[in-house]
Enzyme design. Sequence first.
Site, short mmCIF file in Angstrom:
data_model
loop_
_atom_site.label_atom_id
_atom_site.label_comp_id
_atom_site.label_asym_id
_atom_site.label_seq_id
_atom_site.Cartn_x
_atom_site.Cartn_y
_atom_site.Cartn_z
N LYS A 137 0.86 -1.19 0.00
CA LYS A 137 0.00 0.00 0.00
C LYS A 137 0.89 1.23 0.00
CE LYS A 137 -2.27 1.63 3.80
NZ LYS A 137 -2.23 3.10 3.85
N ASP B 116 -3.48 4.28 -1.81
CA ASP B 116 -4.34 4.75 -0.71
C ASP B 116 -4.21 6.26 -0.58
OD1 ASP B 116 -5.98 4.84 1.51
OD2 ASP B 116 -4.41 4.23 2.91
N ASP C 229 -13.73 14.58 -3.94
CA ASP C 229 -13.90 15.88 -4.60
C ASP C 229 -15.24 15.81 -5.34
OD1 ASP C 229 -13.44 18.35 -6.00
OD2 ASP C 229 -11.28 18.01 -5.77
N THR D 250 -11.62 5.47 11.01
CA THR D 250 -11.55 4.80 12.31
C THR D 250 -11.10 5.75 13.42
OG1 THR D 250 -9.41 3.95 11.56
CG2 THR D 250 -11.24 2.41 11.52
N ARG E 173 3.27 -0.84 11.07
CA ARG E 173 4.26 -0.83 12.14
C ARG E 173 4.60 -2.20 12.75
NH1 ARG E 173 1.51 4.30 14.74
NH2 ARG E 173 -0.19 3.31 13.57
N LYS F 281 -7.22 8.16 -0.80
CA LYS F 281 -8.54 8.54 -0.28
C LYS F 281 -9.11 9.76 -1.02
CE LYS F 281 -7.65 6.67 4.32
NZ LYS F 281 -6.23 6.31 4.21
O1 C5P Z 1 1.27 1.06 11.09
P1 C5P Z 1 -0.13 0.55 10.97
O2 C5P Z 1 -0.22 -0.97 10.98
O3 C5P Z 1 -1.08 1.21 11.94
O4 C5P Z 1 -0.55 0.99 9.49
C1 C5P Z 1 -1.87 0.93 9.05
C2 C5P Z 1 -1.98 1.61 7.73
O5 C5P Z 1 -3.34 1.64 7.36
C3 C5P Z 1 -1.49 3.05 7.72
O6 C5P Z 1 -0.97 3.29 6.42
C4 C5P Z 1 -2.75 3.85 7.93
O7 C5P Z 1 -2.67 5.11 7.31
C5 C5P Z 1 -3.77 2.99 7.21
N1 C5P Z 1 -5.15 3.15 7.64
C6 C5P Z 1 -5.56 2.98 8.94
N2 C5P Z 1 -6.87 3.16 9.28
C7 C5P Z 1 -7.77 3.50 8.35
C8 C5P Z 1 -7.37 3.66 7.02
C9 C5P Z 1 -6.04 3.48 6.71
O8 C5P Z 1 -4.76 2.65 9.81
N3 C5P Z 1 -9.02 3.63 8.70
#
Ligand code: C5P
Length: 233
Positions: free
Chosen positions: A35, A63, A68, A117, A208, A65
Site C-alpha cells: 500500500k 491509498d 472531490d 476509524t 508498524r 482517499k
Molecule cells: O502502522 P499501521 O499498521 O497502523 O498501518 C496501518 C496503515 O493503514 C497506515 O498506512 C494507515 O494510514 C492505514 N489506515 C488505517 N486506518 C484506516 C485507514 C487506513 O490505519 N481507517
Amino acid sequence: MIPVRDRLIFALDVPTAAEARAWVDRLGDSVGFYKIGMELLTSGDYFRVLEELAGRGKQVFVDLKFHDVPATVAATIRGLARYPVSLCTIHGQHDGMMRAASQEKGHIKLLAVTVLTSMDRADLQQLGIDREPGEVVVERALAAREAGCDGVIASGQEAGALRQATGPDFLVVCPGIRPAGPSNDDQKRTVDVPQAFAAGADHIVVGRPIRLARDPAAAAEAIQAQIAQALRG
Ligand code: C5P
C-alpha cells in the site's frame, strides 16, 4: 478466490523512494502486496515507486482517499487506471462521486472509506449525524456497493457486521491489525490476525508491526503463516 499470500498488504509508509526500495528488498518474498499512501506522495517519486513495485511482480494499493466533486474524482480514477494498480481508496460519503468513479475504474478495484476509524460518535455528531459509527459504516458500505465500488476499508471490529450485510463478494480490507496483547501506538480499535479473518476480512493492512519488528521479513512471514492457518481453520 484471492491467493493466500495476497491477503497481507504492507503499508509502505516512508517518505522517500530510496526507503521504499530498501523495504521491498528487505521484505523479499514475504510480502507480495504494497500500500502506497500520502506519506510517499510528497517524495516526488510516487509513480516511479508504483511502477517499480509492479515491475517486481508486486500488487499495488493506491491509498490516497480521493474526495472531490464527481467529475474530478472520475477523471483522477480514469488517469490512475492507466497504471498497474490493483486497489484504490475513495471516500464513501457521496453516492454520486462513488458512482462517477466506479464508471472509470477499469481494472482497479475501488474501496470506499466509510467512517474514518479515528472518528467516534461525538465527531459524527459534529457533522450532524446523531448515530452510532457502526450503523453508519454498514449503511455507507451498502451505498458504496450500490454505487459500483468493490469493497470498503474497515476496522476488524466492524468486519463481521459488514460481511453479514454485504455478502461474500464485497471486499473488506482491515487496517489496525495488532498482535494479541496490549499495544501502545495510535491505533485504538485493533484486532489480531486470526480475529480479522474469522470476522470475514479479505485483506489486512499491516504497517508498524512489521516495520518496527527486529526482523521485519520474519515478522511478515509469521503473519503469512497465521493467515494461512486462519483460512484453513
Ligand atoms: O502502522 P499501521 O499498521 O497502523 O498501518 C496501518 C496503515 O493503514 C497506515 O498506512 C494507515 O494510514 C492505514 N489506515 C488505517 N486506518 C484506516 C485507514 C487506513 O490505519 N481507517
